[in-house]
Structures are given as C-alpha cells and as structure tokens.
Design an enzyme around this catalytic site. Sequence first.
Site, PDB file in Angstrom:
ATOM      1  N   SER A 159      -7.443   9.474 -27.902  1.00  0.00           N
ATOM      2  CA  SER A 159      -7.764  10.187 -29.141  1.00  0.00           C
ATOM      3  C   SER A 159      -8.503   9.260 -30.086  1.00  0.00           C
ATOM      4  O   SER A 159      -9.179   8.334 -29.665  1.00  0.00           O
ATOM      5  CB  SER A 159      -6.511  10.753 -29.791  1.00  0.00           C
ATOM      6  OG  SER A 159      -6.858  11.764 -30.707  1.00  0.00           O
ATOM      7  N   HIS A 208      -0.748   0.359 -34.188  1.00  0.00           N
ATOM      8  CA  HIS A 208      -0.019  -0.635 -34.967  1.00  0.00           C
ATOM      9  C   HIS A 208      -0.580  -0.689 -36.389  1.00  0.00           C
ATOM     10  O   HIS A 208      -1.711  -0.286 -36.638  1.00  0.00           O
ATOM     11  CB  HIS A 208      -0.163  -2.017 -34.315  1.00  0.00           C
ATOM     12  CG  HIS A 208       0.330  -2.083 -32.907  1.00  0.00           C
ATOM     13  ND1 HIS A 208       1.505  -2.709 -32.566  1.00  0.00           N
ATOM     14  CD2 HIS A 208      -0.195  -1.596 -31.749  1.00  0.00           C
ATOM     15  CE1 HIS A 208       1.688  -2.619 -31.256  1.00  0.00           C
ATOM     16  NE2 HIS A 208       0.661  -1.947 -30.738  1.00  0.00           N
ATOM     17  N   ASP A 215      -6.505  -0.465 -29.294  1.00  0.00           N
ATOM     18  CA  ASP A 215      -7.585  -0.769 -28.369  1.00  0.00           C
ATOM     19  C   ASP A 215      -8.532   0.422 -28.398  1.00  0.00           C
ATOM     20  O   ASP A 215      -8.093   1.570 -28.175  1.00  0.00           O
ATOM     21  CB  ASP A 215      -7.051  -0.940 -26.943  1.00  0.00           C
ATOM     22  CG  ASP A 215      -6.257  -2.223 -26.758  1.00  0.00           C
ATOM     23  OD1 ASP A 215      -5.951  -2.886 -27.762  1.00  0.00           O
ATOM     24  OD2 ASP A 215      -5.933  -2.542 -25.596  1.00  0.00           O
TER      25      ASP A 215
END
Length: 272
Positions: A241, A138, A79
Amino acid sequence: MKKHITSAISQTFGKFANKEFAKPIQNFINSSYVKIMGLDMSEFHAPQTYHTLNALFTRKLREDRDYSLDSKDFISPCDSFITECGDIDVRHAFQIKGMKYHSDELLGEHFSKEEKDIVKDGTFINFYLSPKDYHRYHMPTNLKVLKAVHIPGKFYPVNIPSLKKRVNLFAENERVVLLCETTDKKRFYMVLVSALNVGVMQVSFEPKIKTNADAQNSSAYSYENLHLNKGDDFGCFEMGSTIVILAQKDMLDVNVRAGEHVKYGDTIATIK
C-alpha cells in the site's frame, strides 16, 4: 457508504491469505510467493516458519535496524519506493507527477480548517510499498499522536499505472489519518492508504480501528498523552500500500527524490 466491489475482492483474498493450510501446502504457497515476488528474506525468519500467507506478509524483522538517534533526523517509516515528493502548492499535492489532489479531501471531515491549514504550503512525501516489501511501519521521529481518523473507502490498486490514470485515488481509498506533533511542537500528518487485496491496516495503539470491515462512517479518536518514539513499530499493511506524509511549512528539509527506493530507518529529511 455502500461497499465497493474492491472491498469484496480484498476481503475474499484476505480469507485466503489468513487460512492456515496443511504444512506442505503452506510451505509451497509461502516459498512460491517469496520466489515469484523476489522477497529478500535475509532479515527475517525462513518462509516455512510462517503459518499463513498473511503472517509472511506482515513478518517482523529478526532484529531492529540501526538508525540515527539524532532528534533532527527524520527517518523513513517503511521500506518503499518514493512515487513523488515536494512542496504542497497551497493545499495541493501530487499522487504522482501530473496528478494533483487536494489535501483537505485526503484528510477528510474530522479535522478542522485550522488543523488542515497546518500543511498549507508545506511538504509531502509518498511512500509506495510493493507486495515484496517489508509491510510494517514505524514512527519517523519522537512524537505525540494527537488524533487518529479512520475513513472507510475503496480499495483501488495504488501501483504506478493506477496512480497515473485515476485522479484523487488517495482520497477515494480507505485510509487512516494520524495527526502528529514532534517534541518541538511541529506538526505533520501520516496517512495510511489502503490498496486492493486484503486492504487491512493495523494500528496497534487504537484497536477500535477496524479497516476493510463493515464500517460505513468515518470515526475519530483523540489522545492527550500518546507518546511514541522514533522507530516504534505501530502496525502493518496486509499486502502492499502507501503512506503519505504531509508536513507543515518549513518543518522538513527533504533529502530524497521521486524514483528512489528507501528502507525503514534511512534518514530521509532533517527537521528544521
């Protein structure tokens, strides 16, 4: 490399984030963070179920998201906000518009010239994870990890104001660089870039990588048969980050633009 002040700050904040306070205090800390940062907890457990602030940062989805299983669809690994994307100009990409960096510097010393040349005239995408975002990452496609490199560095903030004023920020910060190969033998890099506050990047398949620690030298790990599938959770940032993807020329047909928000599982490109 001498430890930078940003590392000391991040380690100090990390101790606070990992401390388990008395239940009423922890509930107040967690609820306050959710409210102040505007976290959407609809896909996660309630804030009071997390025993530390870091557990809340690194929360897992209650249920995995749906995403395309088509082998040609390349999904977002996280995200995030797309700060910049586009073509690599020979070996230069942008951390944000007007701020170039050299891909060789980002990748570091443990990759050969031939390995670095993979992304010459290729494609890049920058994913910025803010403190309110889901912090786990992911795999964007079915792949084989060929090499993982940990490069100690600084922990400058990676938000928009910092990207606009600090040249080579990505190449100065601590990072973990993964060289990946798709099932049809196309190669790309995933670069996990640290940031101020905590700065830890977990890499589940390589426990030897200890970020924001006392390591002074970079380290490299090679693999023969490390296969991971699209959607596999392989770690997380402890606080917000950035992830940078550098892909070889003519590998990706990107369908996102700078300034867009994406979520893990969204199809962001097609593998040619």
